[in-house]
Write a protein that holds these residues in place. Structure first.
Motif, PDB file in Angstrom:
ATOM      1  N   TYR A   9       5.492  -7.754 -11.131  1.00  0.00           N
ATOM      2  CA  TYR A   9       6.507  -7.938 -10.091  1.00  0.00           C
ATOM      3  C   TYR A   9       6.544  -6.729  -9.159  1.00  0.00           C
ATOM      4  O   TYR A   9       6.547  -5.592  -9.625  1.00  0.00           O
ATOM      5  N   GLN A  10       6.516  -6.966  -7.862  1.00  0.00           N
ATOM      6  CA  GLN A  10       6.701  -5.887  -6.888  1.00  0.00           C
ATOM      7  C   GLN A  10       8.055  -6.055  -6.242  1.00  0.00           C
ATOM      8  O   GLN A  10       8.328  -7.093  -5.652  1.00  0.00           O
ATOM      9  N   SER A  11       8.900  -5.016  -6.341  1.00  0.00           N
ATOM     10  CA  SER A  11      10.208  -5.131  -5.696  1.00  0.00           C
ATOM     11  C   SER A  11       9.961  -5.322  -4.203  1.00  0.00           C
ATOM     12  O   SER A  11       9.004  -4.790  -3.647  1.00  0.00           O
ATOM     13  N   ASN A  12      10.804  -6.093  -3.563  1.00  0.00           N
ATOM     14  CA  ASN A  12      10.532  -6.460  -2.180  1.00  0.00           C
ATOM     15  C   ASN A  12      10.939  -5.351  -1.213  1.00  0.00           C
ATOM     16  O   ASN A  12      11.973  -5.409  -0.564  1.00  0.00           O
ATOM     17  N   VAL A  13      10.075  -4.339  -1.156  1.00  0.00           N
ATOM     18  CA  VAL A  13      10.384  -3.149  -0.366  1.00  0.00           C
ATOM     19  C   VAL A  13      10.550  -3.480   1.123  1.00  0.00           C
ATOM     20  O   VAL A  13      11.435  -2.959   1.777  1.00  0.00           O
ATOM     21  N   PHE A  14       9.713  -4.371   1.627  1.00  0.00           N
ATOM     22  CA  PHE A  14       9.824  -4.721   3.051  1.00  0.00           C
ATOM     23  C   PHE A  14      11.203  -5.256   3.386  1.00  0.00           C
ATOM     24  O   PHE A  14      11.859  -4.782   4.301  1.00  0.00           O
TER      25      PHE A  14
ATOM     26  N   ASN B  91      13.717  -2.678   3.089  1.00  0.00           N
ATOM     27  CA  ASN B  91      13.619  -1.737   4.202  1.00  0.00           C
ATOM     28  C   ASN B  91      14.251  -2.299   5.471  1.00  0.00           C
ATOM     29  O   ASN B  91      14.893  -1.581   6.224  1.00  0.00           O
TER      30      ASN B  91
END
Lengths: 341, 341
Positions: free
Chosen positions: B48-53, B56
């Motif tokens: 899982y990649q935290s939704n940085v975009f 942001n």
């Protein structure tokens, strides 16, 4: 927060259509160079920021490449980073850099942070106590290329850029033997790190090839820093029969040993011939100059980055599977510290 | 491209609600530690990649901080970066690093690239030919903090972190005078760079304070690299009346001069007393050890980064307007290369 400048503001200001502004900023061939330049200058002046987020969401690229180093504060690593930055910058990529401080746990945390920042690729020189590459699995799963350099671990399955550490150490040791040394001390770092592991092998093989028996007492483990010379020379003094050669795994530590040996009255190279590793500035400034292995950090950085960027544009998986290792050329540079003949 | 893992996938896998997963990953106090750990581990395993975009876009933050250095390949700059990285990493920020290679044009290009990457703040050590700070105007307009360090330019309006270069050079020169030197050569870099400008002032003021006339012939400009010693010593040999003191603006170059002076038969410190600058490793490894100014690069990096991060959380404008300069303590370290008494 001030209002964000949009292409509509630029269009209005210059009396052109928003589509022209958009095309110009994307360097579209349908817009002539003069207009492009006018629009580009206006955009800069007004403080327009291209909408990187939106563009990233579309392209699934961040144009950021992560680099994890053991320590930023290292002559070798800063050469590597300089080479990486040059290639990345020219190709339009940013470098995101973090250091593991030789801690496996910090390396894992940095790896997670790079993953969540969605770097397009990752370059890693491993911490000395890293025992598995599990923390890179999420990258592999997402097909984000990971390339190791210098400290590549003793892992067969990953792609790495190194020098031939075994061969380099074999050369250094053979050179000392050719200068008449029979009792050669080898000073190295943590044997779990591939570079020291390989160099120890090269040292042993060179002895074997010259029919000199290997003596465990001549191996000294050290953190190889600039103050390690004192302790190393104390150990050397106690070794019987006395030693006549010294091969140290970095130049700062070799310089520290040299200084201490001279203070103890040893003549270099007559009593003890000395060889270092890396070809750092220091090897050329101490007296006598230190014989060393030229380890081209800058070129390694360029090569690793160029490979990573190439991997972004092609079918990564195949390339990484088919190439396992890139080896950079290194060479022995003979100077006064070991030249007896 | 594989399907992106979402919090719904994690929730389904663990049999908990998506809200619990979301809270756990945001470290919400309502979720107990055991559950947090379970969810965290599952998220990592599943990639899982935290939704940085998205996050942001909401926060208008990227958590990236830009650093522009003249050269990565420098002992001083790599110490600074090590200090910056430590502070940034602990505070949850990434470092984006680029080098200007001492070119104003490349510095401008890097500045634009940092601006478009939407860094939250910028740390800069200027290129030697930078003549204006115009390229930082878009940051100021957007209230993105910019902090200069070491090479801060001769600009009054910007915020910078430095040492007191004038005082340090005054100390170094006064020390040589106290050791009996009357004809002291000062070797320095491009005078447009504030650090050399200030050091030259300190040298002149120290002469004045000891009633020694200033002699333009004793000033030698150099790129201060490790090979500069040869040319510098050729110049020194031609100076009449002969010199008895040497103050060089970095240690690698001082070491290079020391080596060359010894080759020419000068006794150090009896014939010529030598002082360097920076307290690099090399100053402690050559013989005699070089008297130098301790310039704490690592601490400067920590301080500059801590200040930048603090500025992100408060009304930047006021802080930057009210503080113009932070000065780090430096000190003279007296060693064998200058000790006559």
């Amino acid at each position: 927060m001030e209002k964000e400048i949009t292409i509509y503001d630029i269009a209005k200001d210059l009396g052109v259509s928003p589509a022209t502004v958009s095309r110009a900023l994307n360097n579209h061939p349908a817009v002539n160079e003069k207009t492009k330049k006018k629009i580009y200058n206006a955009a800069m002046e007004m403080g327009y920021q291209s909408n990187v987020f939106a563009s990233n969401l579309r392209s699934k690229r961040t144009n950021n490449i992560g680099v994890i180093v053991p320590r930023l504060n290292s002559s070798f690593q800063s050469s590597v980073l300089a080479g990486m930055e040059k290639v990345a910058n020219e190709a339009g990529f940013n470098l995101i850099i973090s250091q593991s401080l030789e801690s496996k746990d910090k390396e894992i945390a940095n790896t997670h942070s790079m993953f969540n920042s969605r770097v397009d690729g990752l370059l890693v020189s491993l911490a000395s106590n890293t025992e598995s590459l599990e923390h890179f699995a999420p990258f592999i799963k997402k097909k984000i290329p990971v390339i190791f350099y210098d400290r590549v671990g003793n892992f067969e399955e990953m792609f790495g850029v190194t020098i031939d550490n075994m061969k380099a150490a074999h050369q250094a040791t053979s050179h000392l033997i050719e200068q008449g040394c029979q009792r050669i001390v080898h000073v190295l770092g943590n044997i779990k790190v591939n570079v020291y592991h390989e160099r120890l092998k090269g040292y042993k093989y060179a002895l074997l090839d010259h029919s000199i028996p290997f003596d465990e007492n001549l191996i000294i483990y050290s953190d190889l820093n600039e103050e390690a010379g004192y302790d190393i020379v104390q150990k050397i003094k106690s070794i019987e029969p006395r030693i006549d050669g010294l091969f140290v795994s970095n130049d700062a530590c070799a310089a520290s040993c040299l200084k201490q040996l001279k203070l103890e009255g040893y003549r270099i190279p007559e009593d003890i011939a000395v060889v270092g590793f890396n070809n750092d500035v220091i090897s050329r400034l101490v007296e006598p100059n230190i014989t060393t292995i030229n380890y081209p950090g800058y070129e390694m950085g360029e090569l690793a980055m160029r490979n990573l960027i190439n991997h972004l544009d092609v079918n990564t998986e195949n390339l990484l599977k088919n190439t396992n290792r890139i080896t950079l050329r290194s060479e022995l540079i003979i100077r006064e510290s070991s030249k007896r003949k």
